[in-house]
Design a protein around this motif. Structure first.
Motif, short mmCIF file in Angstrom:
data_model
loop_
_atom_site.label_atom_id
_atom_site.label_comp_id
_atom_site.label_asym_id
_atom_site.label_seq_id
_atom_site.Cartn_x
_atom_site.Cartn_y
_atom_site.Cartn_z
N ASP A 10 -2.01 4.10 -6.77
CA ASP A 10 -1.90 3.68 -8.17
C ASP A 10 -2.50 2.29 -8.38
OD1 ASP A 10 -1.07 3.31 -10.84
OD2 ASP A 10 0.75 4.47 -10.48
N SER A 11 -3.11 2.09 -9.53
CA SER A 11 -3.68 0.77 -9.86
C SER A 11 -2.63 -0.17 -10.43
CB SER A 11 -4.83 0.94 -10.85
OG SER A 11 -4.38 1.59 -12.03
N ASP A 12 -1.42 0.36 -10.69
CA ASP A 12 -0.32 -0.47 -11.19
C ASP A 12 0.19 -1.34 -10.04
OD1 ASP A 12 2.02 -1.58 -12.12
OD2 ASP A 12 2.95 0.32 -12.70
N ASP A 13 -0.02 -2.66 -10.14
CA ASP A 13 0.36 -3.56 -9.05
C ASP A 13 1.84 -3.94 -9.07
OD1 ASP A 13 -2.22 -3.57 -8.14
OD2 ASP A 13 -2.78 -5.44 -9.15
N LEU A 14 2.54 -3.66 -10.16
CA LEU A 14 3.93 -4.11 -10.28
C LEU A 14 4.94 -3.07 -9.80
CD1 LEU A 14 3.79 -5.85 -13.79
CD2 LEU A 14 3.70 -6.91 -11.53
N THR A 15 4.72 -1.82 -10.14
CA THR A 15 5.70 -0.77 -9.84
C THR A 15 5.65 -0.37 -8.38
OG1 THR A 15 5.48 0.08 -12.09
CG2 THR A 15 6.47 1.55 -10.45
N ARG A 16 6.84 -0.21 -7.80
CA ARG A 16 6.95 0.25 -6.42
C ARG A 16 7.52 1.66 -6.42
NH1 ARG A 16 4.75 -3.97 -6.70
NH2 ARG A 16 5.02 -5.81 -5.37
N THR B 161 10.49 0.21 -10.57
CA THR B 161 10.50 1.22 -9.50
C THR B 161 10.25 2.60 -10.10
OG1 THR B 161 12.89 1.57 -9.67
CG2 THR B 161 12.13 -0.13 -8.12
N LEU B 162 9.77 3.48 -9.25
CA LEU B 162 9.52 4.85 -9.68
C LEU B 162 9.91 5.78 -8.54
CD1 LEU B 162 8.33 6.70 -11.91
CD2 LEU B 162 6.12 6.49 -10.77
N TYR B 163 10.80 6.73 -8.84
CA TYR B 163 11.23 7.69 -7.82
C TYR B 163 10.05 8.55 -7.40
CZ TYR B 163 13.20 11.92 -5.81
OH TYR B 163 13.46 13.00 -4.99
N SER B 164 9.89 8.72 -6.08
CA SER B 164 8.77 9.49 -5.54
C SER B 164 9.25 10.33 -4.36
CB SER B 164 7.65 8.56 -5.09
OG SER B 164 6.68 9.25 -4.33
N PHE C 255 0.84 -1.20 0.00
CA PHE C 255 0.00 0.00 0.00
C PHE C 255 0.87 1.25 0.00
CE2 PHE C 255 -1.61 3.41 2.75
CZ PHE C 255 -2.63 3.88 1.95
N CYS C 256 1.79 1.34 0.94
CA CYS C 256 2.62 2.55 1.05
C CYS C 256 3.41 2.81 -0.22
CB CYS C 256 3.56 2.44 2.25
SG CYS C 256 2.75 2.75 3.84
N HIS C 257 3.88 1.75 -0.84
CA HIS C 257 4.74 1.93 -2.01
C HIS C 257 3.97 1.96 -3.32
CE1 HIS C 257 8.59 2.08 0.07
NE2 HIS C 257 8.06 1.22 0.93
N THR D 57 2.39 17.59 -9.24
CA THR D 57 2.31 18.09 -10.62
C THR D 57 3.29 17.33 -11.52
OG1 THR D 57 3.95 19.81 -10.10
CG2 THR D 57 1.60 20.39 -9.87
N ARG D 58 3.92 16.29 -10.99
CA ARG D 58 4.87 15.49 -11.77
C ARG D 58 4.11 14.63 -12.77
NH1 ARG D 58 7.39 11.69 -9.10
NH2 ARG D 58 9.42 11.86 -10.09
N SER D 59 4.63 14.54 -13.96
CA SER D 59 3.94 13.80 -15.01
C SER D 59 3.75 12.34 -14.63
CB SER D 59 4.73 13.91 -16.33
OG SER D 59 6.06 13.40 -16.17
N GLU D 60 4.74 11.76 -13.89
CA GLU D 60 4.64 10.35 -13.49
C GLU D 60 3.43 10.12 -12.58
OE1 GLU D 60 7.16 12.41 -13.11
OE2 GLU D 60 9.12 11.43 -13.24
N ASP D 61 3.10 11.12 -11.77
CA ASP D 61 1.97 11.01 -10.86
C ASP D 61 0.66 11.39 -11.54
OD1 ASP D 61 3.73 10.28 -8.81
OD2 ASP D 61 4.08 12.38 -8.26
N LEU D 62 0.70 12.43 -12.38
CA LEU D 62 -0.51 12.87 -13.06
C LEU D 62 -1.04 11.81 -14.01
CD1 LEU D 62 0.43 16.59 -13.84
CD2 LEU D 62 -1.25 15.76 -12.18
N ALA D 63 -0.16 10.93 -14.48
CA ALA D 63 -0.60 9.86 -15.37
C ALA D 63 -1.68 9.01 -14.72
CB ALA D 63 0.59 8.98 -15.77
N TYR D 64 -1.59 8.85 -13.37
CA TYR D 64 -2.65 8.11 -12.68
C TYR D 64 -3.72 9.05 -12.13
CZ TYR D 64 -5.31 5.39 -9.40
OH TYR D 64 -6.36 4.81 -8.74
N ILE D 65 -3.31 10.16 -11.54
CA ILE D 65 -4.27 11.08 -10.93
C ILE D 65 -5.35 11.50 -11.94
CG2 ILE D 65 -4.55 13.38 -9.92
CD1 ILE D 65 -1.79 13.05 -8.65
#
Length: 652
Positions: free
Chosen positions: A178-184, A197-200, A140-142, A150-158
């Motif tokens: 995020d609904s992506d179950d693979l990426t942390r 992985t995705l830097y956050s 959940f946390c990850h 406002t980052r494009s990586e986050d807006l893609a899901y938001i």
């Protein structure tokens, strides 16, 4: 006249809303609220994919170094047992009992995976799986997304969410997942893992912690007069601004308005691990260390690895969890977590003691300094408290005065004249009166443990953090209530007068997770299930939430009269005095005597024990280092058999 008519009309409307708001069926009493009454923006059930067990994460993040590995430390935290918690379960029953479906708001943060996978109804948690009961899981946390990013990586899901589901502030369980179950998602931009992985940057910010540590009750909204009144039922709150809803917990906002919320933070040598200064919630509650984040050979050794211990101050409930879930939970990890929580409590405050001779005894000032980035104590208020215990003894060790007495056998705190730091919530007169129209007679105006119905802050004298101002704390609904602190205060002083026969003064700062009154309330008010009784039985079996000693100080009144025994005083020689690095103590006794020697600051705080009941002979000499002491005046207290004398020591 028109103003009076308007006020009367508003009262009639409020009465109508409340009368329609309350009902009773059988032996269970509740307000007929709906799930919609507790709706909050953010990801909704069945929108965020599925969640893995934390045991799966342990395959790579455990079994290699218990001191630093995420898995072992997480398993000892209350975060990993937030749905194993018997106290929470008993509270959940009362919430659902008072306001139908209110448990949905509680489950939302205590098992977000269960909530997001659609098992928060029934809101008593009966549909939750064993996986859900792991609490706030790693997966959940990850998968969390910064809801205001406002980052494009986050807006893609938001941007896939309906506009009305996108939060506009942090807190109240308004998480975006995020609904992506693979990426942390995580705090490192150079992570090299067996999964995507995705830097956050969100994962190293206090705003992530705000998600579930700034809590409001959306069933109540702020009225023009500043009171909190119930919303019409069957629909969401008119505003999702947490500061327009009734405040339940403001830990994040307290931090936000503190001096810790600055780029430089506050220097600390007890929190933060390898960091010299602490600034964010994570700095203190996930201290930095050096080590690897997983058990793979290719994993880098980091100097800024956050320990996933998520430590707070709860040392009592983990004992209940070990008992109730024996064989299911990792008992060793929980024991390690208890030790970490004790460390946190022991360093959360500084205690200063000042004693002066008075006409009829001794005046004692006890100062408690808040060393945390939020109020002390902070968090969910029910049953949680901190208090000062002052004991005075005569020369024969008889107790001649006590404030803050606690009976471990009964779990009762003598509150008469005791300084207790706590927050108490309650019901307003109108809400209590109208609630009782259903015939139960359960509700009383004033202080109340009925969490889901409380709409008044009755008391809040908890010590603010560094950087406190009244205006800033009032703006986030965290101002003191029934007490006052000047701007800039982060400590509190309490005065006592002890009898003139006093020889020794002991002061303790104590912390308790759950009061007897709260435990008995959860047992006695439960008309739904046995969870209140089960909690009570566990409370009895495990020490009744025995208070933890956060800080203690001792003072001997003989230090105020250094020449109380001239014969013994002359038999002890101290040199050099003033001293730089080393002090010699020469004993000119005719026979061997047992000596106890302690070093104190001038305000009565014991700094170290130099000699502990050692026999010294004629012309014996001992030597001890003072190079690590700051320059100033100190007191050396000598106890020889039953006699005591003191000498002043000056360090250059």
């Amino acid at each position: 006249m028109k103003r009076l008519d308007l006020k009367l009309s508003l009262l009639l409307i409020l009465a109508f809303i409340l009368l329609s708001w309350i009902t009773r069926t059988g032996s269970m009493y509740y307000v007929p609220t709906t799930l919609d009454d507790f709706f909050m923006p953010g990801s909704q059930p069945l929108e965020s994919g599925t969640f893995n067990s934390s045991d799966q994460c342990a395959n790579c993040h455990g079994d290699y170094d218990m001191a630093v590995e995420p898995s072992y430390n997480y398993k000892g935290s209350m975060m990993s047992h937030s749905m194993h918690d018997p106290l929470f379960e008993a509270s959940l029953t009362i919430a659902n009992q008072d306001a139908l479906f209110s448990g949905d708001l509680c489950i939302r943060c205590h098992t977000p995976s269960g909530w997001l996978e659609g098992r928060s109804t029934p809101t008593d948690g009966s549909a939750l799986t064993s996986n859900d009961r792991e609490g706030i899981q790693c997966h959940f946390c990850h998968k969390l997304v910064d809801p205001l990013s406002t980052r494009s990586e986050d807006l893609a899901y938001i941007n896939t969410l309906p506009a009305e589901h996108i939060p506009t502030q942090y807190g109240n369980g308004m998480y975006v997942v995020d609904s992506d179950d693979l990426t942390r998602r995580g705090p490192y931009d150079d992570a090299n893992a067996n999964h995507p992985t995705l830097y956050s940057p969100f994962h190293s910010s206090s705003e992530l912690c705000a998600t579930c540590h700034d809590v409001s009750n959306p069933a109540f909204s702020k009225a023009p007069d500043g009171s909190y009144q119930p919303n019409a039922t069957g629909m969401p709150a008119p505003s999702f601004d947490k500061y327009e809803l009734f405040p339940v917990e403001r830990t994040y906002s307290e931090w936000k308005m503190s001096a810790y919320n600055t780029p430089e933070g506050i220097p600390s040598d007890v929190f933060g691990g390898t960091k010299a200064n602490v600034s964010t919630c994570i700095d203190c509650h996930m201290a930095q260390t050096t080590g690897k984040g997983c058990n793979k050979q290719f994993a880098p050794t980091r100097n800024n690895l956050a320990i996933h211990d998520l430590t707070g101050g709860n040392t009592f409930v983990p004992l209940l969890i070990k008992d109730k879930f024996f064989g299911v939970v990792d008992a060793n990890a929980i024991d390690a977590g208890i030790l970490r929580a004790q460390y946190m409590l022991q360093h959360a405050a500084t205690l200063n003691l000042n004693v002066v001779a008075a006409v009829n005894g001794y005046d004692v000032e006890v100062e408690v300094i808040n060393e945390t980035g939020h109020k002390l104590p902070s968090g969910y208020p029910e049953g949680r408290r901190m208090w000062i215990n002052v004991e005075a003894y005569d020369i024969a060790d008889n107790l001649v005065y006590e404030s803050g007495a606690y009976d471990e056998a009964t779990g009762e705190l003598n509150q008469n004249g005791t300084k207790i730091y706590e927050s108490k919530l309650g019901l307003s007169e109108d809400v209590a009166a109208l609630a009782n129209l259903n015939g139960t007679g359960v509700y009383t105006a004033g202080e109340s443990f009925h969490f889901a119905l409380n709409n008044v802050v009755v008391k809040d004298n908890r010590i603010p953090p560094r950087g406190f101002t009244n205006s800033n704390f009032e703006a986030v609904q965290a101002a003191p209530v029934g007490y006052s602190y000047p701007d800039g205060a982060y400590s509190d002083i309490t005065s006592y007068t002890v009898p003139e026969t006093t020889y020794r003064i002991e002061v303790k700062l104590l912390y308790q997770t759950a009061s007897k009154e709260y435990i008995e309330f959860l047992r006695d008010q439960n008309v739904t299930d046995t969870k209140g009784q089960e909690l009570y039985d566990l409370w009895i079996a495990h020490g009744k939430s025995k208070p933890e000693v956060m800080q203690e100080a001792e003072f001997y009144t003989s230090a105020l009269s250094l020449a109380n025994d001239q014969t013994m005083d002359k038999a002890i020689r101290l040199y050099p005095n003033p001293a730089n690095h080393t002090v010699n103590v020469l004993f000119n006794f005719t026979t061997g005597k047992k000596i106890k020697l302690d070093l104190y600051s001038t305000n009565g705080i014991k700094l170290r024990s130099v000699i502990d009941n050692k026999t010294v002979m004629a012309n014996d000499k001992i030597q001890f280092e003072t190079s690590n002491l700051p320059g100033g005046i100190y007191i050396l207290k000598f106890q020889v058999n039953q006699k005591v004398t003191s000498k002043l020591l000056v360090i250059k």
